[in-house]
Design a protein around this motif. Structure first.
Motif, PDB file in Angstrom:
ATOM      1  N   UNK A  95       0.830  -1.206   0.000  1.00  0.00           N
ATOM      2  CA  UNK A  95       0.000   0.000   0.000  1.00  0.00           C
ATOM      3  C   UNK A  95       0.869   1.262   0.000  1.00  0.00           C
ATOM      4  N   UNK A  96       1.985   1.220   0.717  1.00  0.00           N
ATOM      5  CA  UNK A  96       2.907   2.363   0.730  1.00  0.00           C
ATOM      6  C   UNK A  96       3.539   2.535  -0.648  1.00  0.00           C
ATOM      7  N   UNK A  97       3.951   1.441  -1.263  1.00  0.00           N
ATOM      8  CA  UNK A  97       4.496   1.519  -2.625  1.00  0.00           C
ATOM      9  C   UNK A  97       3.514   2.217  -3.558  1.00  0.00           C
ATOM     10  N   UNK A  98       2.264   1.829  -3.460  1.00  0.00           N
ATOM     11  CA  UNK A  98       1.250   2.415  -4.338  1.00  0.00           C
ATOM     12  C   UNK A  98       1.055   3.892  -4.041  1.00  0.00           C
ATOM     13  N   UNK A  99       1.058   4.253  -2.776  1.00  0.00           N
ATOM     14  CA  UNK A  99       0.892   5.653  -2.399  1.00  0.00           C
ATOM     15  C   UNK A  99       2.043   6.511  -2.927  1.00  0.00           C
ATOM     16  N   UNK A 100       3.250   5.951  -2.939  1.00  0.00           N
ATOM     17  CA  UNK A 100       4.436   6.710  -3.336  1.00  0.00           C
ATOM     18  C   UNK A 100       4.824   6.487  -4.801  1.00  0.00           C
ATOM     19  N   UNK A 101       4.064   5.666  -5.504  1.00  0.00           N
ATOM     20  CA  UNK A 101       4.380   5.390  -6.898  1.00  0.00           C
ATOM     21  C   UNK A 101       5.645   4.567  -7.075  1.00  0.00           C
ATOM     22  N   UNK A 102       5.918   3.668  -6.137  1.00  0.00           N
ATOM     23  CA  UNK A 102       7.159   2.894  -6.167  1.00  0.00           C
ATOM     24  C   UNK A 102       6.932   1.398  -6.367  1.00  0.00           C
ATOM     25  N   UNK A 103       5.711   1.017  -6.709  1.00  0.00           N
ATOM     26  CA  UNK A 103       5.422  -0.412  -6.833  1.00  0.00           C
ATOM     27  C   UNK A 103       6.299  -1.069  -7.889  1.00  0.00           C
ATOM     28  N   UNK A 104       6.419  -0.442  -9.041  1.00  0.00           N
ATOM     29  CA  UNK A 104       7.226  -1.019 -10.122  1.00  0.00           C
ATOM     30  C   UNK A 104       8.684  -1.157  -9.709  1.00  0.00           C
ATOM     31  N   UNK A 105       9.158  -0.229  -8.905  1.00  0.00           N
ATOM     32  CA  UNK A 105      10.559  -0.220  -8.504  1.00  0.00           C
ATOM     33  C   UNK A 105      10.858  -1.188  -7.367  1.00  0.00           C
ATOM     34  N   UNK A 106       9.906  -1.379  -6.439  1.00  0.00           N
ATOM     35  CA  UNK A 106      10.209  -2.104  -5.208  1.00  0.00           C
ATOM     36  C   UNK A 106       9.515  -3.451  -5.026  1.00  0.00           C
ATOM     37  N   UNK A 107       8.480  -3.744  -5.809  1.00  0.00           N
ATOM     38  CA  UNK A 107       7.742  -4.992  -5.600  1.00  0.00           C
ATOM     39  C   UNK A 107       8.652  -6.213  -5.750  1.00  0.00           C
ATOM     40  N   UNK A 108       9.466  -6.241  -6.793  1.00  0.00           N
ATOM     41  CA  UNK A 108      10.354  -7.384  -6.981  1.00  0.00           C
ATOM     42  C   UNK A 108      11.399  -7.481  -5.875  1.00  0.00           C
ATOM     43  N   UNK A 109      11.793  -6.337  -5.308  1.00  0.00           N
ATOM     44  CA  UNK A 109      12.743  -6.369  -4.196  1.00  0.00           C
ATOM     45  C   UNK A 109      12.111  -7.002  -2.956  1.00  0.00           C
ATOM     46  N   UNK A 110      10.817  -6.751  -2.749  1.00  0.00           N
ATOM     47  CA  UNK A 110      10.118  -7.395  -1.629  1.00  0.00           C
ATOM     48  C   UNK A 110       9.995  -8.892  -1.871  1.00  0.00           C
ATOM     49  N   UNK A 111       9.634  -9.267  -3.095  1.00  0.00           N
ATOM     50  CA  UNK A 111       9.586 -10.691  -3.426  1.00  0.00           C
ATOM     51  C   UNK A 111      10.946 -11.341  -3.149  1.00  0.00           C
ATOM     52  N   UNK A 112      12.007 -10.682  -3.614  1.00  0.00           N
ATOM     53  CA  UNK A 112      13.343 -11.246  -3.458  1.00  0.00           C
ATOM     54  C   UNK A 112      13.766 -11.358  -2.004  1.00  0.00           C
ATOM     55  N   UNK A 113      13.436 -10.353  -1.204  1.00  0.00           N
ATOM     56  CA  UNK A 113      13.809 -10.375   0.210  1.00  0.00           C
ATOM     57  C   UNK A 113      13.106 -11.501   0.955  1.00  0.00           C
ATOM     58  N   UNK A 114      11.889 -11.800   0.542  1.00  0.00           N
ATOM     59  CA  UNK A 114      11.111 -12.833   1.222  1.00  0.00           C
ATOM     60  C   UNK A 114      11.387 -14.222   0.651  1.00  0.00           C
ATOM     61  N   UNK A 115      11.550 -14.298  -0.680  1.00  0.00           N
ATOM     62  CA  UNK A 115      11.677 -15.613  -1.315  1.00  0.00           C
ATOM     63  C   UNK A 115      13.063 -15.900  -1.882  1.00  0.00           C
ATOM     64  N   UNK A 116      13.887 -14.876  -2.002  1.00  0.00           N
ATOM     65  CA  UNK A 116      15.202 -15.074  -2.586  1.00  0.00           C
ATOM     66  C   UNK A 116      15.225 -14.651  -4.040  1.00  0.00           C
ATOM     67  N   UNK A 117      16.399 -14.288  -4.524  1.00  0.00           N
ATOM     68  CA  UNK A 117      16.539 -13.810  -5.895  1.00  0.00           C
ATOM     69  C   UNK A 117      16.954 -14.905  -6.861  1.00  0.00           C
ATOM     70  N   UNK A 118      17.195 -16.120  -6.347  1.00  0.00           N
ATOM     71  CA  UNK A 118      17.589 -17.205  -7.236  1.00  0.00           C
ATOM     72  C   UNK A 118      16.341 -17.847  -7.830  1.00  0.00           C
ATOM     73  N   UNK A 119      16.491 -19.011  -8.450  1.00  0.00           N
ATOM     74  CA  UNK A 119      15.364 -19.620  -9.159  1.00  0.00           C
ATOM     75  C   UNK A 119      14.398 -20.249  -8.170  1.00  0.00           C
ATOM     76  N   UNK A 120      13.456 -19.430  -7.698  1.00  0.00           N
ATOM     77  CA  UNK A 120      12.471 -19.870  -6.715  1.00  0.00           C
ATOM     78  C   UNK A 120      11.470 -20.854  -7.284  1.00  0.00           C
ATOM     79  N   UNK A 121      11.439 -21.036  -8.604  1.00  0.00           N
ATOM     80  CA  UNK A 121      10.478 -21.944  -9.226  1.00  0.00           C
ATOM     81  C   UNK A 121      10.921 -23.405  -9.125  1.00  0.00           C
ATOM     82  N   UNK A 122      12.190 -23.645  -8.755  1.00  0.00           N
ATOM     83  CA  UNK A 122      12.690 -25.013  -8.697  1.00  0.00           C
ATOM     84  C   UNK A 122      12.182 -25.734  -7.449  1.00  0.00           C
ATOM     85  N   UNK A 123      11.899 -27.012  -7.637  1.00  0.00           N
ATOM     86  CA  UNK A 123      11.436 -27.822  -6.504  1.00  0.00           C
ATOM     87  C   UNK A 123      12.495 -27.829  -5.416  1.00  0.00           C
TER      88      UNK A 123
END
Length: 239
Positions: A95-123
């Motif tokens: 919601x903060x990203x959307x308020x500040x217009x930063x969703x495009x810039x920061x959403x993937x960084x949040x995904x990466x911080x929580x799930x990792x930046x490597x190939x998360x699709x692998x079993x």
């Protein structure tokens, strides 16, 4: 998630648009409300903790957003499956990203911080989330020039609190129990398991957003127009 042909990133743009008649209510989509939104829109309900949502964000959302009809608005909404203080903070981050217009810039960084930046699709993929508090989230926003005080101001604002309250209400009203889930015009939920490729998904979104209800209402108007034309023809014959 989408059927294997899409999960394997086999995007068949060459298979031309599905016709509206090919979409079946109860199979490809379900009506979840009696009345829809005033303007065309599609909402993606997702979670930063969801691997399929991460894949959707990286591989498919750019295509979806680019190919929506111009008057169809796209919205991202975070679900509250965790029902915890940390879960609320993660919801607020979007919601903060959307308020500040930063969703495009920061959403993937949040995904990466929580799930990792490597190939998360692998079993068997495992990653220890680095997001355990609001301070951890602030560190991500700091990279975009948002200081801690500014983040707190926006995160605790009535606008952000109202936003996550709405997301929770819609999650409950629409009975969303898996992600990602697409809801069109606050009225129709798409069954992703019946989508064969990304183009078919976009065609269905555009149809539900701009054509389905227009055609339904336009049908009766069309018959009235034909009837009026018939009466006018009879009148001309009598004159």
């Amino acid at each position: 998630m989408l059927k294997p042909i899409l999960a394997a990133v086999v995007i068949s743009v060459a298979s031309l648009s599905a016709q509206a008649a090919d979409f079946i209510e109860g199979k490809h989509y379900t009506q979840i409300a009696d009345k829809g939104s005033a303007t065309p829109n599609v909402s993606e309900f997702f979670s930063f903790y969801c691997p399929h949502c991460y894949q959707m964000s990286q591989k498919y959302l750019p295509f979806i957003k680019t190919n929506l009809k111009p008057d169809v608005a796209f919205e991202s909404k975070h679900v509250d499956f965790m029902n915890s203080a940390l879960g609320t903070e993660v919801m607020k981050s979007l919601a903060v990203m959307e308020q500040l217009g930063l969703e495009k810039q920061l959403a993937n960084q949040m995904f990466g911080a929580i799930q990792g930046d490597d190939d998360h699709s692998q079993a068997g993929h495992q990653h220890q989330s680095t997001i355990n508090s609001r301070d951890d989230i602030k560190a991500i926003f700091a990279k975009a020039g948002v200081d801690a005080a500014k983040y707190d101001e926006v995160a605790d604002s009535s606008a952000v609190n109202d936003t996550i309250k709405l997301w929770r209400k819609q999650q409950n009203d629409y009975r969303i129990d898996s992600v990602p889930t697409f809801v069109v015009n606050d009225k129709y939920m798409i069954n992703l398991s019946e989508m064969h490729n990304i183009k078919e998904l976009v065609d269905l979104i555009n149809y539900l957003a701009t054509e389905k209800d227009e055609k339904k209402s336009g049908g009766s108007v069309g018959w009235v127009f034909i009837a009026l034309c018939g009466l006018a023809a009879l009148t001309r014959r009598r004159v």
